[in-house]
Design a protein around this motif. Structure first.
Motif, mmCIF file in Angstrom:
data_model
loop_
_atom_site.group_PDB
_atom_site.id
_atom_site.type_symbol
_atom_site.label_atom_id
_atom_site.label_comp_id
_atom_site.label_asym_id
_atom_site.label_seq_id
_atom_site.Cartn_x
_atom_site.Cartn_y
_atom_site.Cartn_z
ATOM 1 N N ILE A 29 0.857 -1.186 0.000
ATOM 2 C CA ILE A 29 0.000 0.000 0.000
ATOM 3 C C ILE A 29 0.889 1.231 0.000
ATOM 4 C CG2 ILE A 29 -1.817 1.264 1.184
ATOM 5 C CD1 ILE A 29 -2.723 -1.373 2.414
ATOM 6 N N ILE A 30 0.799 2.007 -1.065
ATOM 7 C CA ILE A 30 1.636 3.188 -1.248
ATOM 8 C C ILE A 30 0.834 4.422 -0.848
ATOM 9 C CG2 ILE A 30 2.974 4.526 -2.923
ATOM 10 C CD1 ILE A 30 2.706 1.811 -4.679
ATOM 11 N N GLN A 31 1.409 5.235 0.001
ATOM 12 C CA GLN A 31 0.751 6.478 0.377
ATOM 13 C C GLN A 31 1.030 7.541 -0.674
ATOM 14 O OE1 GLN A 31 -1.266 7.079 3.195
ATOM 15 N NE2 GLN A 31 -1.738 8.938 2.027
ATOM 16 N N GLY A 32 -0.050 8.096 -1.223
ATOM 17 C CA GLY A 32 0.072 9.229 -2.126
ATOM 18 C C GLY A 32 -0.107 10.523 -1.363
ATOM 19 N N GLU A 33 -0.819 11.460 -1.943
ATOM 20 C CA GLU A 33 -1.024 12.741 -1.272
ATOM 21 C C GLU A 33 -1.756 12.546 0.047
ATOM 22 O OE1 GLU A 33 -5.048 14.907 -2.311
ATOM 23 O OE2 GLU A 33 -3.786 14.808 -4.105
ATOM 24 N N GLY A 34 -1.509 13.443 1.006
ATOM 25 C CA GLY A 34 -2.171 13.372 2.294
ATOM 26 C C GLY A 34 -1.487 12.433 3.273
ATOM 27 N N LYS A 35 -2.132 12.227 4.409
ATOM 28 C CA LYS A 35 -1.606 11.358 5.455
ATOM 29 C C LYS A 35 -2.706 10.401 5.918
ATOM 30 C CE LYS A 35 1.595 14.858 7.257
ATOM 31 N NZ LYS A 35 1.991 15.663 8.435
ATOM 32 N N GLU A 50 3.103 9.001 5.101
ATOM 33 C CA GLU A 50 3.211 10.231 4.320
ATOM 34 C C GLU A 50 3.553 9.873 2.884
ATOM 35 O OE1 GLU A 50 4.863 13.415 7.508
ATOM 36 O OE2 GLU A 50 6.268 11.809 6.976
ATOM 37 N N PRO A 51 3.439 10.827 1.944
ATOM 38 C CA PRO A 51 3.670 10.501 0.534
ATOM 39 C C PRO A 51 4.988 9.755 0.295
ATOM 40 C CG PRO A 51 2.743 12.689 0.708
ATOM 41 C CD PRO A 51 2.995 12.231 2.119
#
Length: 384
Positions: free
Chosen positions: A135-141, A177-178
């Motif tokens: 699971i990759i975090q993009g924009e936002g938190k 985080e991103p």
């Protein structure tokens, strides 16, 4: 475009220590991460009838799921909901590139790229999956909690189409985080709650169940009119009870089934076809009129670049260096001569064929015809 950064871990160490064993937070797994799409673009995909999407919301502890396509999102408000869109790699070439860094796992194991947008407080609740996922975090938190497998967890069903689990003990409790990446093995409970508007990219892996494999095998036998061997019991003793099924009978049945599965002349044909069938509809652009091989050859000579259609599954099998190569593309099989291994590798190992790759296809009329056929079916297309 995206370079996976495992910090002090190498791929071999990751596979030995974590793959299918325990979860891992890869902080800054993609450095200087840039989202391949925007929340508005994701919402645009959810407008399309042929694209699978859903919205999960929780208002006053009441869970709800709505299935797309969606025409308007305003009714969901400013918080506590998540939009999930399946197989975005089929429809968005830039997003599809997120799969490439994880291709140290074979193609047939990769499922698809699911992308989610969550408003603050949005999530799908604590749950577990029966497959591996990055699971990759993009924009936002987003606040993530991940636990180890626990047989004491109870299954909850707060909505007829939503499975969750009871509270669990977290071994990872972090705000992503991103560019941060979570690896979660099968059976590990996890929950992500968005802190602010955020995008997440889930690279899921296929884990066929025995039922699905046996069903697929049965379909293959029927489609190809393969009867196989019949039950035989020469040397049988007189039955003491005509109504009994003996352990010896069951052993013979088991051996009969095992012989079928162990048939190496059939197994790769069936499995290669089964495992390369697209799970979701492919966004094929079949050229009209079709190209001729001479046209394709000229484009390749000029240095054209080819890209593989998103979601297209390609694999090959070669028993030994003197054996024919079985090339599987979207469930269809093509037989290549033993010395065409590079052809199979180029088509299966690369989602983009650069000009230096394409010179290989121009060196043989048979290779060029194969590539022309794939382009005319919309499986490959000229991207440059």
């Amino acid at each position: 475009m995206y370079q996976l950064n495992l910090a002090e871990l190498g791929i071999t160490e990751f596979l030995n220590e974590y793959w299918q064993k325990k979860p891992l937070l890869i902080k800054g797994g993609f450095k200087h991460f840039a989202d391949p799409l925007t929340a508005d673009e994701l919402a645009g995909l959810a407008l399309e009838e042929e694209i699978e999407s859903r919205i999960v919301s929780c208002i006053d502890k009441q869970w709800d799921i709505q299935t797309g396509p969606f025409e308007d999102f305003s009714a969901f408000g400013e918080k506590d909901w998540t939009l999930l869109v399946q197989a975005v790699d089929h429809w968005h070439p830039q997003a599809a590139k997120l799969l490439d860094p994880f291709r140290f796992i074979p193609n047939w194991r990769i499922d698809d790229l699911m992308v989610s947008f969550s408003a603050p407080g949005g999530g799908v609740g604590p749950h577990l999956d029966q497959y591996d996922v990055f699971i990759i975090q993009g924009e936002g938190k987003r606040h993530w909690r991940v636990g180890m497998p626990d047989t004491s967890l109870q299954q909850l069903c707060p909505h007829p189409r939503l499975l969750q689990v009871s509270p669990f003990t977290a071994c990872i409790d972090v705000i992503t985080e991103p560019g941060d990446i979570l690896y979660i093995p099968p059976g590990c409970p996890h929950e992500g709650i968005s802190i602010e508007n955020s995008l997440n990219y889930s690279v899921g892996f296929r884990a066929p169940a025995q039922k699905d494999l046996l069903t697929g095998l049965a379909d293959h036998l029927i489609d190809h009119d393969i009867t196989g061997k019949r039950f035989s019991d020469a040397g049988r003793s007189s039955a003491q009870s005509v109504g009994v099924i003996t352990d010896d009978d069951l052993s013979k049945v088991q051996q009969l089934l095992q012989q079928l599965v162990n048939d190496k002349t059939m197994l790769p044909h069936w499995f290669g076809s089964l495992i390369t069938r697209a799970k979701h509809e492919l966004d094929l652009n079949e050229p009209d009129p079709h190209y001729g091989a001479d046209e394709i050859g000229e484009y390749l000579d000029e240095g054209s670049v080819l890209s593989r259609t998103g979601g297209l599954r390609c694999c090959y099998y070669q028993q030994n260096t003197n054996s024919d190569i079985l090339l599987f593309i979207n469930g269809e099989q093509t037989i290549l001569p033993p010395d065409e291994l590079l052809t199979a590798q180029l088509l299966c190992d690369h989602t983009e064929l650069q000009s230096e790759h394409n010179l290989h296809f121009n060196q043989s009329a048979e290779r060029l015809m194969l590539l022309t056929s794939l382009i005319n079916q919309g499986y490959w297309y000229f991207s440059e």
